[in-house]
Design a protein around this motif. Structure first.
Motif, short mmCIF file in Angstrom:
data_model
loop_
_atom_site.label_atom_id
_atom_site.label_comp_id
_atom_site.label_asym_id
_atom_site.label_seq_id
_atom_site.Cartn_x
_atom_site.Cartn_y
_atom_site.Cartn_z
N GLY A 105 0.81 -1.21 0.00
CA GLY A 105 0.00 0.00 0.00
C GLY A 105 0.84 1.26 0.00
O GLY A 105 2.08 1.21 0.03
N TRP A 106 0.20 2.37 -0.03
CA TRP A 106 0.89 3.65 -0.08
C TRP A 106 1.29 4.15 1.31
O TRP A 106 2.01 5.13 1.42
CB TRP A 106 -0.01 4.70 -0.75
N ALA A 107 0.79 3.52 2.33
CA ALA A 107 1.10 3.99 3.69
C ALA A 107 1.30 2.79 4.62
O ALA A 107 0.53 2.56 5.54
CB ALA A 107 0.00 4.91 4.20
N GLU A 108 2.36 2.03 4.38
CA GLU A 108 2.69 0.88 5.23
C GLU A 108 3.60 1.36 6.36
O GLU A 108 4.64 1.96 6.12
CB GLU A 108 3.41 -0.21 4.42
N SER A 109 3.20 1.08 7.59
CA SER A 109 4.04 1.50 8.72
C SER A 109 5.26 0.61 8.89
O SER A 109 6.35 1.07 9.18
CB SER A 109 3.21 1.52 10.00
N TRP A 110 5.09 -0.71 8.76
CA TRP A 110 6.23 -1.65 8.81
C TRP A 110 5.74 -3.00 8.34
O TRP A 110 4.71 -3.50 8.79
CB TRP A 110 6.81 -1.77 10.21
N ARG A 111 6.48 -3.54 7.44
CA ARG A 111 6.06 -4.82 6.88
C ARG A 111 7.28 -5.54 6.33
O ARG A 111 8.19 -4.90 5.78
CB ARG A 111 5.03 -4.60 5.77
N GLN A 112 7.29 -6.87 6.49
CA GLN A 112 8.37 -7.68 5.92
C GLN A 112 7.87 -8.37 4.66
O GLN A 112 6.75 -8.92 4.64
CB GLN A 112 8.85 -8.73 6.94
N ILE A 113 8.69 -8.33 3.62
CA ILE A 113 8.31 -8.88 2.33
C ILE A 113 9.56 -9.36 1.62
O ILE A 113 10.67 -8.83 1.83
CB ILE A 113 7.56 -7.82 1.48
N ASP A 114 9.43 -10.34 0.74
CA ASP A 114 10.55 -10.85 -0.06
C ASP A 114 10.58 -10.11 -1.39
O ASP A 114 9.62 -10.17 -2.18
CB ASP A 114 10.40 -12.35 -0.29
#
Length: 459
Positions: A105-114
């Motif tokens: 999204g345009w406003a992700e606070s914290w996220r883990q992704i490959d």
């Protein structure tokens, strides 16, 4: 299983479980703290990048923000930073990602992704922690930090923690067993002392460790109790010895007077009365000797005179000794004992016991008496068996009491001390006496420790 009900083993299990629980809690806390610290550090890097680029964008515009992104990438030789700036029209301005990741999204606070970074050879997916921001004009910014190495470190940490737990299990088990062994050792000293005192060693005392703990306090109390018991036993011994001496002398003199009167008397009625009085005097003397012998045996007196005794030879001696009397009464005495059965015993006292048991069998038994002995592990079992009416099971404890005379035997002369003496002598030898059913008859079994020494036996 008996160990399940053992307080010591339950204590050991509690020590083991408490140590494992402490290890698990400590390692779990370390794991949580480390994981959170690593995750927080990565998030702070990503947020710092975002704030820096956003400040440049707000102050100088999108081109300056793009230049900042490119400068940050160039200044990160380790390649752990992730950045992407997308203009309002969707055009890629700068960054090390080829395009805006799908699903972000345009406003992700914290996220883990490959994700795979552009320009990386070979292209490979790496786990990244990212934050994203959308500016008012539609410009989008993604910043992040590669957490692949951090996750790998977390895996190593988890493996190390599992290894620590596996190592802690045998260590905790060893500590629990050691704790149980220490307690068993302290209790064993108390048990051994009680067992020694129970077999007549009244001088045995519990050794104190000097730690002033509860075990020492218990030992002091038990030692004080044993001192008091020993004093009472010594007093009783003095009283019984004095009483026996004081009674034996007048009884002996009375018997001598009666015997002299019997020899001088010519009246048949007087002779019969004097003879009966002599018999009663002899009975009193025998009762006195037997009671004194029982007291001495229960007090442990006589162990110093123990010698090796050949049980089979002794039984054959008593067969010969009582053979004529048994034949007159129509009773057969049989011996069933293997040679080489040795016990350490006071021969005269043990002989008195056998004599009393054979007398009882002749008085109350049938027409067959069997004297037998056999080896049972570390013990020798000696039995005197008759085929008479026996003793009912519910009355056998009563028969072992001093001066006990069961109803069926009250018309027969006796003191009621034969079985009591046998039980006391068994105790003196560290053994036991049991009364059993010979179906029919009574079986009296003396179970005594076998003699393993090589001293020559006495018949």
């Amino acid at each position: 299983m008996r160990w399940r009900h053992s307080v010591i083993w339950r204590f050991a299990a509690l020590v083991f479980l408490m140590q494992i629980a402490c290890v698990l809690l400590a390692l779990g806390a370390v794991h949580q703290f480390t994981s959170r610290s690593v995750d927080q550090a990565s998030r702070e890097v990503a947020v710092a990048l975002r704030d820096d680029i956003a400040a440049t964008y707000a102050a100088a515009g999108i081109d300056a923000a793009g230049a900042t992104v490119r400068a940050r990438i160039a200044g990160d030789p380790a390649g752990t930073s992730v950045m992407l700036l997308i203009g309002p029209d969707g055009r890629r301005i700068a960054g090390n990602l080829a395009a805006w990741p799908a699903g972000i999204g345009w406003a992700e606070s914290w996220r883990q992704i490959d994700l795979a970074r552009s320009g990386q050879k070979p292209r490979e997916l790496q786990t990244m922690g990212i934050v994203s921001t959308r500016f008012p004009d539609g410009t989008r910014l993604l910043t992040g930090h590669v957490v692949e190495n951090d996750l790998r470190f977390g895996g190593y940490l988890e493996a190390a923690l599992i290894g620590a737990v596996l190592l802690a299990i045998p260590l905790a088990g060893g500590a629990a067993l050691l704790s149980a062994a220490i307690i068993r050792g302290r209790l064993r000293s108390i048990i051994d002392t009680a067992d020694a005192v129970g077999t007549g060693d009244m001088q045995r005392r519990i050794l104190l460790s000097g730690s002033d703990d509860m075990f020492d306090a218990l030992g002091e109390e038990i030692n004080a109790m044993l001192d008091r018991i020993t004093a009472l036993v010594d007093e009783m011994r003095l009283v019984t010895d004095g009483l026996a001496h004081d009674l034996r002398s007048p009884l002996t003199r009375m018997r001598a007077v009666l015997d002299n009167a019997l020899r001088q008397s010519r009246d048949e009625e007087a002779i019969a009365a004097l003879a009966k009085a002599l018999d009663e005097g002899d009975t009193l003397l025998r009762m006195l000797d037997a009671a004194l012998l029982i007291s001495r045996a229960e007090a442990g007196i006589g162990r110093d005179n123990f010698v090796a005794v050949d049980v089979a030879a002794l039984l054959r001696d008593f067969q010969d000794m009582y053979g004529a009397l048994a034949e007159d009464r129509g009773v057969t005495i049989r011996v069933d004992a293997a040679d080489g059965l040795l016990i350490r015993s006071h021969r005269e006292i043990f002989g008195q016991v056998l004599s009393n048991l054979i007398d009882n069998a002749l008085k109350y038994g049938g027409d067959m008496i069997t004297l037998s002995a056999w080896r049972d592990g570390d013990a020798v079992c000696v039995t005197v068996t008759d085929n008479g009416p026996g003793i009912a099971e519910e009355r056998r404890i009563e028969a072992l009491r001093r001066f006990a005379r069961l109803d069926a035997s009250r018309h027969i002369a006796g003191a009621g001390l034969g079985l009591s003496l046998a039980a006391a002598v068994a105790h003196l030898h560290g053994g036991t006496l049991t009364l059993g059913d010979a179906a029919p008859g009574l079986r009296v079994t003396l179970t005594l420790p076998a003699d393993t020494a090589q001293s020559p036996p006495l018949a």
